[in-house]
Design a protein around this motif. Structure first.
Motif, mmCIF file in Angstrom:
data_model
loop_
_atom_site.group_PDB
_atom_site.id
_atom_site.type_symbol
_atom_site.label_atom_id
_atom_site.label_comp_id
_atom_site.label_asym_id
_atom_site.label_seq_id
_atom_site.Cartn_x
_atom_site.Cartn_y
_atom_site.Cartn_z
ATOM 1 N N ASP A 1 0.822 -1.209 0.000
ATOM 2 C CA ASP A 1 0.000 0.000 0.000
ATOM 3 C C ASP A 1 0.856 1.259 0.000
ATOM 4 O OD1 ASP A 1 1.062 -0.348 2.511
ATOM 5 O OD2 ASP A 1 -0.785 0.181 3.596
ATOM 6 N N ASP B 1 0.533 9.374 -13.560
ATOM 7 C CA ASP B 1 -0.547 8.486 -13.980
ATOM 8 C C ASP B 1 -0.513 7.140 -13.279
ATOM 9 O OD1 ASP B 1 1.833 7.963 -15.351
ATOM 10 O OD2 ASP B 1 0.779 6.964 -16.994
ATOM 11 N N ASN C 1 -3.778 5.937 -11.341
ATOM 12 C CA ASN C 1 -4.491 4.710 -11.708
ATOM 13 C C ASN C 1 -4.618 3.762 -10.517
ATOM 14 O OD1 ASN C 1 -4.862 5.573 -14.340
ATOM 15 N ND2 ASN C 1 -2.940 4.661 -15.057
ATOM 16 N N TRP C 2 -3.581 3.687 -9.691
ATOM 17 C CA TRP C 2 -3.630 2.802 -8.514
ATOM 18 C C TRP C 2 -4.727 3.286 -7.561
ATOM 19 C CZ3 TRP C 2 -3.550 2.364 -3.306
ATOM 20 C CH2 TRP C 2 -3.236 1.113 -2.765
ATOM 21 N N ARG D 1 -7.387 5.149 -8.267
ATOM 22 C CA ARG D 1 -8.715 4.942 -8.867
ATOM 23 C C ARG D 1 -9.182 3.497 -8.700
ATOM 24 N NH1 ARG D 1 -6.493 8.080 -13.311
ATOM 25 N NH2 ARG D 1 -7.396 10.184 -13.324
ATOM 26 N N THR D 2 -8.228 2.552 -8.779
ATOM 27 C CA THR D 2 -8.570 1.129 -8.725
ATOM 28 C C THR D 2 -8.745 0.620 -7.305
ATOM 29 O OG1 THR D 2 -7.304 0.765 -10.766
ATOM 30 C CG2 THR D 2 -7.819 -1.177 -9.445
ATOM 31 N N ASN D 3 -7.970 1.152 -6.362
ATOM 32 C CA ASN D 3 -7.889 0.535 -5.032
ATOM 33 C C ASN D 3 -8.455 1.365 -3.887
ATOM 34 O OD1 ASN D 3 -6.026 -1.988 -5.530
ATOM 35 N ND2 ASN D 3 -5.045 -0.295 -6.633
ATOM 36 N N LYS E 1 -11.426 4.050 -2.303
ATOM 37 C CA LYS E 1 -12.781 4.574 -2.463
ATOM 38 C C LYS E 1 -12.769 6.100 -2.383
ATOM 39 C CE LYS E 1 -15.009 0.480 -0.513
ATOM 40 N NZ LYS E 1 -15.883 -0.050 0.553
ATOM 41 N N ARG F 1 -9.813 11.345 -3.774
ATOM 42 C CA ARG F 1 -10.254 11.313 -5.167
ATOM 43 C C ARG F 1 -9.119 11.765 -6.090
ATOM 44 N NH1 ARG F 1 -14.829 15.491 -5.286
ATOM 45 N NH2 ARG F 1 -13.364 16.512 -3.869
#
Length: 606
Positions: free
Chosen positions: A411, A496, A500-501, A503-505, A507, A512
């Motif tokens: 993480d 990016d 992307n990480w 956005r995927t992982n 909430k 945001r």
């Protein structure tokens, strides 16, 4: 050097401590203990008050003794009650059942031994293999050792307790000292602590030769003063060598006790048959238990001081290594942990804004400005460490941290992003916070860049300077992202991979991501997609989800070359959302008409 000896009614009720010199101007208190750290405790005597007498050393080696108002029982000096008196060397006073004597510590004997001295070497392995002849007595003393040593609050207290234990346990000892042999051969050993059996006498001088021999050979050395004419006249085994018949040195060793040797000197007891000569012959065997016991005490002292040294070293290292690095080094070779290796990391760069303006306003208060800058950097590094990162470097008024080393962190992106948002919030909230930290941040802003990728992390540097940090293109990228926050009008930019990480992982109720633009910074050949890291929508002053959607729609129109519609879309974004200013300015700079070679990439000047 004057020492004060306290002796109660039992042999164990005793200690000897070195008085501070007169130029140290240190006042000491005698008492039962339980008070401040300056109290020399006499816990065995209930006639002594918690704080009973004040001691103050004088230049001439005497000590001024004054009874304190809290003392219940009198102080007897020369057989009479006194509230204040000057104690000279060799004199004593009495409180309750305890006698206090001022003694002078002897100097080290550096002269060569006279003829007739014999020497015996005890090999460490032989000492450890062979058991005690009086097992019960020795085991009982050794059983007290961990508590005696472990409860010592300082090295000085440790030395006092160890020497006292040896004096109690080696009944034939006339004197015990812990000494240190310097690395320079021409310098005499130093007495770290000393005690002798008779408080009225100065006691035998420790032999420099024995101590040096023990330290040099790393083995226990026993020397016996042979009989000669003196022993023919003295049946009680006194020798002409400072009233001792034997002395041995036991090396303590180890990094924490470099050059330390325990020195013990004592007298022989004449055997019923055979006289003193037979006692001399039997001495190496008879003293075996005492040497072995001293060696075990020395080993325990070395282990304790080594542990304390490592603890102090670890505390000191906390200033340089993050907790995650310290945790990784527990039980492992630091060289292996710190060795540079290639790994995936998330890197955060945070730069302090407003420094130039603040320095102009603080020309006459530069130290105050320096403190404020330090506090601001402390906010940055504090959040990096709080979220399990490593503070990799400082660049003027900027700080760099990274995650993913020395232990892999799945993480790492979330940790870096959380730290970035926390730093952003600290600088944003300063106006509404009355704390001292917020006051230090007043007038400062920050720019933050976060990037994720491959890097070499570990102990990196030259022979002249080494630091724990990360190295590679991803580090440069994080730094450039931080620099671009000015041009794009936002506080926090991410690349990016990081975006992307998240956005995927992650909430949206945690954080945001808003895609801001595709740019080509000065010096870059390839375009770069940059995004803004945002807190949840319910955080005050944070863009709403609707504004985020409106902006990203406008960005797609800008990229596609439909600038008129994009311009109208940007005008629908809330006025206080400054992120739209960059695209709006780009459109207006070209008269709302895309260049003929437009590819959707905005070039950013250096």
């Amino acid at each position: 050097m004057p020492d004060l000896i306290a002796q109660g009614t039992q042999s164990r009720e005793r200690w000897r401590r070195t008085l501070p010199t007169a130029n140290q101007a240190c006042e000491l208190v005698l008492g039962r203990g339980g008070g401040a750290g300056h109290v020399w405790a006499v816990p065995w005597d209930d006639r002594i008050s918690r704080e009973h007498a004040m001691l103050l050393a004088r230049d001439d080696g005497s000590v001024l003794v004054s009874k304190l108002g809290s003392a219940r029982n009198p102080i007897f000096y020369h057989g009479r009650k006194h509230d204040s008196f000057t104690l000279g060397p060799g004199e004593h006073f009495v409180i309750g059942h305890t006698t206090f004597t001022l003694a002078v510590r002897p100097e080290v004997n550096v002269s060569d031994p006279r003829a007739g001295v014999t020497e015996h070497i005890y090999e460490m392995e032989n000492l450890r293999r062979r058991g005690f002849r009086e097992t019960a007595t020795r085991i009982e003393a050794l059983g007290r050792l961990p508590d005696i040593i472990g409860s010592s609050s300082s090295d000085d207290e440790l030395l006092v307790r160890v020497v006292s234990l040896l004096m109690q346990s080696i009944l034939s000892a006339s004197a015990v000292a812990i000494m240190q042999v310097p690395t320079e051969a021409n310098l005499p050993p130093t007495i770290l602590h000393y005690d002798n059996r008779s408080p009225a006498a100065d006691g035998p001088r420790p032999s420099a030769r024995i101590v040096r021999q023990a330290a040099m050979r790393n083995e226990s050395v026993l020397q016996l003063w042979a009989a000669g004419d003196d022993h023919a006249k003295i049946d009680n085994a006194y020798t002409a060598s400072e009233e001792v018949d034997w002395a041995f040195g036991v090396p303590i060793g180890g990094e924490a006790c470099q050059g330390w040797v325990i020195y013990v000197a004592g007298q022989l007891q004449s055997l019923r048959s055979g006289g003193i000569d037979q006692s001399l012959q039997a001495a190496p065997e008879n003293l075996h238990d005492d040497v072995k016991f001293t060696e075990l005490v020395g080993t325990t002292v070395a282990s304790l001081r080594q542990s304390r040294m490592l603890q102090r070293r670890q505390v000191g290292m906390k200033q340089f290594f993050a907790p995650v690095v310290m945790d990784a080094m527990l039980g492992r070779d630091p060289e292996d942990v710190l060795k540079p290796r290639e790994t995936d990391v998330s890197v955060l760069f945070c730069d302090l804004r407003g420094f130039t303006r603040q320095s102009e306003q603080s020309q006459g208060r530069l130290l105050e400005l320096l403190q404020r800058v330090s506090d601001a950097l402390g906010v940055m590094t504090g959040e990096i460490l709080k979220w399990g990162g490593v503070v990799g470097d400082f660049h003027g008024d900027a700080a760099m941290g990274f995650w993913g080393w020395p232990l892999d962190q799945n993480d790492a992106v979330l940790r870096a992003a959380s730290a970035a948002l926390a730093i952003r919030d600290a600088f944003r909230d300063q106006a509404n916070d009355s704390s001292s930290t917020a006051a230090s941040l007043h007038g400062f802003r920050c720019g933050i860049g976060v990037a994720t990728g491959r890097a070499v992390a570990g102990r990196i540097g030259t022979v002249d300077q080494v630091k724990v940090t990360a190295f590679g293109p991803v580090v440069n990228l994080a730094s450039r992202l931080e620099g671009m926050t000015k041009a794009l009008g936002v506080e926090l930019l991410i690349d990016d991979v990081t975006a992307n990480w998240i956005r995927t992982n992650v909430k949206p109720i945690q954080m945001r991501v808003r895609k801001l633009a595709i740019v080509r910074p000065a010096g870059f050949e390839s375009p770069l997609e940059v995004s803004q890291l945002l807190p949840p929508a319910d955080v005050p002053d944070s863009p709403s989800d609707n504004d985020v959607e409106l902006y990203e729609t406008a960005l797609r129109l800008v990229t596609a070359g439909d600038w008129d519609r994009a311009f109208d879309q940007l005008h629908r974004v809330s006025a206080n959302d400054r992120a739209k200013d960059f695209l709006t300015a780009t459109i207006l700079r070209h008269g709302r008409i895309p260049p003929s070679d437009w590819t959707g990439v905005v070039d950013i000047a250096k």
